[in-house]
Design a protein around this motif. Structure first.
Motif: not given
Length: 566
Positions: A423-424, A457-458, A463-464, A490-492
């Protein structure tokens, strides 16, 4: 049923409190202990507390570093309130609850009209206690011996003050017992000004060992009022001749000979008074006979110093009570505010979904209904997760260790989260090691711990466009530990947030996060004797490794992990 508590006052688990109910309670580092402390210097099965013959008994269980009670190495020790138990580098305070408050048998007797035939033979000011403590000038040998004994007594009382006790009543009782022994008094009591109305109330009463005290202990209201009004300690002579106590009053029957009464001056107010006296046995009373004084001015100075120490103890106790109450109220207020905020956000989501469903029903639009229902389902899951996390964090529990297949459990989590990941727009990958042995763990607890981190984490990849979350399993080379790893691209996590990441209500997701999930996961891993290891770098993603012993005996694994993580 006997009750007692063990409070960790020093060590890695400082602040943890354990309840003892009279059944055998084991102490150690192992998972199955009733009193489990994550202290690497403690044996896995270190000591045991049992209840026998009306008392709690501490027994060492052949531990590597020994068990200490009040600084002394012991094999078996009968515990009393205030005892400090050292196991490894941790110190536990033992306390038994006090009985419900009882009336202290003391009467403050008002004087009768008539001349007061007793004499106040000496007086002493409020600062006499301080002068005694500061007295270091050269004195004669006999005076030096007396001064040294007094200083030793004050040192003992100071130790009582700084030691943690269950209640101020217990501390005042110990001070009073020590004072009677030091000045040779027969009886004594401590009157404390009530913080509510300021009236003096008896809080402790004592008599010499072996003595008897039938009924209530009478003391002179005139003497007490004089000490309170003047702020001076007094020593009286021949209290039997005091006209305040007419014939037939119990103080005459008690045969009181001398008395001392000193104030308890605090920093800002008078906290109460300490009263002690000596008696002449009823058969030895001879009318008109002069009896040599037993109390001296030096002892009056000592009692004044004790009064000052007792006042400071009362002040400190009241301050701590007020501080703890204020902190508790502040914590409750903060918790309610945060949870209310998160609940409101979830309810707004449900309201938005309900609005879409209503529109769909009115317009017979199944697509709109499905869209609204999807929003409602997501927010139902959010509120369910919030409630479960709160229950997991608040409950002190021992993990229910059972042999299980870790890969099967992680595969179930992967399957559960696949739809949400789709979904995301996040790719959820799974890599299960074939070398994972059957291990001992609480499946419900590990499920919640891993699920919380996968969800985090998800959400970090919302926004990735090319977000990837990978769940992996593995085992250490010696098979002593198993682990689950959750990694994202992700961005960390910013470096300044790493130190508080596992704190309750600390969230890096703003309004979307509750700040409970990671704290719950860490708590569950520590209950298993494990830990969460974090590796995060800006713009390079984050990796959480949940690692814990594969079997019940986690001693070697925990020691190695301590070395590896510094």
């Amino acid at each position: 049923m006997p009750k007692a508590t063990l409070l960790v006052i020093r060590g890695v688990d400082q602040g943890a409190r354990f309840e003892l109910d009279g059944s055998d309670s084991t102490i150690g580092r192992g998972v199955r202990n009733d009193v489990r402390i994550l202290d690497t210097e403690m044996s896995r099965n270190h000591a045991i507390v049992s209840y026998d013959d009306g008392a709690f008994i501490l027994k060492d269980r052949n531990s590597s570093n020994g068990t200490f009670a009040n600084g002394i190495s012991v094999q078996v020790h009968r515990l009393t309130t205030g005892d400090r138990i050292q196991v490894g580098s941790s110190v536990l305070l033992f306390s038994e609850p006090t009985d419900s408050p009882k009336e202290v048998p003391v009467d403050i007797v008002s004087p009768h009209i008539g001349e007061d035939t007793s004499q106040i033979v000496s007086k002493i000011g409020l600062d006499a206690g301080r002068r005694l403590l500061d007295h270091t000038a050269a004195v004669h040998e006999d005076q030096a011996t007396e001064t040294l004994a007094q200083l030793r007594l004050l040192y003992r009382i100071s130790e009582e003050m700084v030691s943690s006790t269950l209640s101020i009543e217990q501390l005042l009782q110990r001070i009073l017992d020590t004072s009677l022994e030091a000045v040779g008094a027969d009886r004594g009591c401590v009157l404390v000004a009530s913080p509510k109305h300021g009236q003096l109330e008896p809080r402790a009463v004592a008599h010499i060992s072996g003595g008897t005290m039938a009924g209530r202990m009478p003391i002179s209201r005139s003497i007490v009022d004089y000490v309170v009004r003047k702020g001076q300690g007094v020593r009286t002579s021949d209290a039997r001749a005091d006209s305040r106590f007419a014939s037939g009053i119990s103080i005459v029957q008690e045969g009181i000979r001398e008395a001392m009464c000193v104030p308890m001056p605090g920093h800002y107010e008078l906290m109460g008074v300490i009263y002690v006296d000596t008696r002449v046995p009823q058969g030895d009373l001879v009318p008109g006979q002069q009896v040599a004084s037993k109390f001296t001015d030096s002892q009056l100075s000592l009692m004044a110093a004790i009064g000052r120490q007792a006042a400071l103890a009362i002040e400190n106790h009241r301050y701590q009570d007020a501080y703890v109450k204020a902190e508790r109220l502040a914590a409750v207020g903060q918790t309610i505010a945060i949870l209310s905020h998160h609940t409101k956000n979830i309810l707004q989501g449900i309201r938005g979904g309900s609005y879409l469903i209503d529109m769909g029903l009115q317009g017979h639009d199944e697509t709109l209904i499905q869209q609204g229902w999807s929003i409602v389902e997501k927010n139902q899951e959010r509120i369910n997760q919030l409630v479960m996390d709160m229950l997991s964090f608040s409950a002190e529990r021992r993990p229910k260790l059972e042999a299980g297949d870790l890969n099967k459990l992680i595969a179930e989590i992967h399957e559960l989260m696949l739809a949400r990941a789709t979904d995301i727009g996040v790719t959820l990958q799974l890599a299960l090691s074939r070398d994972i042995p059957m291990a001992m763990f609480d499946s419900e607890g590990i499920h919640r711990a891993v699920l919380n981190i996968v969800i985090n984490a998800m959400e970090a990849l919302d926004d990735n466009e090319h977000g990837i979350v990978e769940i992996r399993t593995g085992t250490s080379s010696d098979k002593l530990e198993i682990w689950v790893e959750v990694a994202d691209n992700g961005p960390g996590i910013p470096e300044e947030q790493l130190a508080t990441l596992f704190n309750i209500f600390e969230s890096t997701k703003g309004a979307r996060g509750t700040g409970i999930g990671l704290a719950v996961s860490q708590k569950i891993l520590r209950e298993h004797g494990g830990e969460i290891i974090l590796d995060s770098q800006p713009n390079k993603g984050t990796r959480f490794r949940l690692i814990w012993p594969a079997c019940e005996d986690e001693g070697k694994a925990a020691n190695r992990r301590t070395v590896e993580t510094g």
